[in-house]
Structures are given as structure tokens and as C-alpha cells.
Design a protein around this motif. Sequence first.
Motif, mmCIF file in Angstrom:
data_model
loop_
_atom_site.group_PDB
_atom_site.id
_atom_site.type_symbol
_atom_site.label_atom_id
_atom_site.label_comp_id
_atom_site.label_asym_id
_atom_site.label_seq_id
_atom_site.Cartn_x
_atom_site.Cartn_y
_atom_site.Cartn_z
ATOM 1 N N THR A 12 -45.547 112.604 -65.240
ATOM 2 C CA THR A 12 -45.283 113.579 -66.306
ATOM 3 C C THR A 12 -46.332 113.562 -67.418
ATOM 4 O O THR A 12 -46.287 114.405 -68.304
ATOM 5 N N ASP A 13 -47.236 112.589 -67.394
ATOM 6 C CA ASP A 13 -48.241 112.406 -68.449
ATOM 7 C C ASP A 13 -47.604 112.077 -69.796
ATOM 8 O O ASP A 13 -48.200 112.322 -70.844
ATOM 9 N N LEU A 14 -46.404 111.544 -69.767
ATOM 10 C CA LEU A 14 -45.768 111.070 -70.993
ATOM 11 C C LEU A 14 -46.117 109.598 -71.178
ATOM 12 O O LEU A 14 -46.298 108.869 -70.202
ATOM 13 N N PRO A 15 -46.212 109.128 -72.416
ATOM 14 C CA PRO A 15 -46.453 107.702 -72.637
ATOM 15 C C PRO A 15 -45.280 106.872 -72.097
ATOM 16 O O PRO A 15 -44.124 107.292 -72.159
ATOM 17 N N LEU A 16 -45.598 105.703 -71.575
ATOM 18 C CA LEU A 16 -44.560 104.834 -71.017
ATOM 19 C C LEU A 16 -43.493 104.518 -72.061
ATOM 20 O O LEU A 16 -42.298 104.503 -71.749
ATOM 21 N N ALA A 17 -43.921 104.298 -73.297
ATOM 22 C CA ALA A 17 -42.952 104.000 -74.367
ATOM 23 C C ALA A 17 -41.954 105.139 -74.539
ATOM 24 O O ALA A 17 -40.764 104.910 -74.784
ATOM 25 N N GLU A 18 -42.416 106.370 -74.396
ATOM 26 C CA GLU A 18 -41.516 107.520 -74.541
ATOM 27 C C GLU A 18 -40.532 107.600 -73.376
ATOM 28 O O GLU A 18 -39.355 107.919 -73.557
ATOM 29 N N VAL A 19 -41.011 107.297 -72.183
ATOM 30 C CA VAL A 19 -40.129 107.290 -71.010
ATOM 31 C C VAL A 19 -39.069 106.211 -71.188
ATOM 32 O O VAL A 19 -37.879 106.424 -70.900
ATOM 33 N N GLU A 20 -39.469 105.060 -71.702
ATOM 34 C CA GLU A 20 -38.514 103.976 -71.929
ATOM 35 C C GLU A 20 -37.491 104.350 -72.995
ATOM 36 O O GLU A 20 -36.312 103.989 -72.901
ATOM 37 N N LYS A 21 -37.922 105.086 -74.017
ATOM 38 C CA LYS A 21 -36.988 105.582 -75.035
ATOM 39 C C LYS A 21 -35.967 106.532 -74.419
ATOM 40 O O LYS A 21 -34.776 106.466 -74.718
ATOM 41 N N LEU A 22 -36.456 107.428 -73.558
ATOM 42 C CA LEU A 22 -35.555 108.347 -72.866
ATOM 43 C C LEU A 22 -34.545 107.584 -72.030
ATOM 44 O O LEU A 22 -33.362 107.925 -72.000
ATOM 45 N N ALA A 23 -35.025 106.563 -71.332
ATOM 46 C CA ALA A 23 -34.144 105.768 -70.476
ATOM 47 C C ALA A 23 -33.081 105.050 -71.313
ATOM 48 O O ALA A 23 -31.914 105.007 -70.932
ATOM 49 N N ALA A 24 -33.483 104.539 -72.461
ATOM 50 C CA ALA A 24 -32.527 103.851 -73.338
ATOM 51 C C ALA A 24 -31.489 104.822 -73.879
ATOM 52 O O ALA A 24 -30.320 104.480 -74.026
ATOM 53 N N GLY A 25 -31.887 106.055 -74.114
ATOM 54 C CA GLY A 25 -30.970 107.069 -74.620
ATOM 55 C C GLY A 25 -29.990 107.556 -73.580
ATOM 56 O O GLY A 25 -28.934 108.091 -73.900
ATOM 57 N N GLN A 26 -30.327 107.410 -72.302
ATOM 58 C CA GLN A 26 -29.445 107.873 -71.239
ATOM 59 C C GLN A 26 -28.357 106.863 -70.893
ATOM 60 O O GLN A 26 -27.377 107.206 -70.261
#
Length: 85
Positions: free
Chosen positions: A70-84
Amino acid sequence: MALKAYMKIAAEERAWAYHLSTDRAEADYRNGLILAEEKGEKKGDRARALSVARNMLADGLPHEKIAQYTDLPLAEVEKLAAGQK
């Protein structure tokens, strides 16, 4: 006669200045529209990437792969995962 020539030159200079300013204003307006369109496209791309990342997280894909695809930063993906959770 000199006064008549001066008045003609002065009128031409005023007309030239007016046209120059309107041309510049029109160019600024067009450039503003182009920039706004590009910014809107970037926002749309980002929203789409976030949506895809959420779907990939729901499917259990590794965070590193989601960031890569997705070309998103890994930190942002991890934030999304934590929010889910």
C-alpha cells in the motif's frame, strides 16, 4: 501635438498594465485549480490505501507486506492494526 502623443502613450501603457495584471490573475487561478486537483487526487489515493490496508489486516496479512503493497509507513499500518483490535 506632444501632449496628444503623450496621452496616447499613457493610455496604451495603462491598457498594457491592465492586460498584464488580468493575464497574471488568470494564470494564478489556473495554477490554483491544478494544485487543488492534484491535492484531491493524493487524498483519494491515501484514502484508498487506508481502505485496502484495513481489508488486508482483516485477512490477517503481515504488517510488513501491507506496508509494502500500500506504500503506507509500517508505523501507520501498525496503528491501524491496533485500532482494529
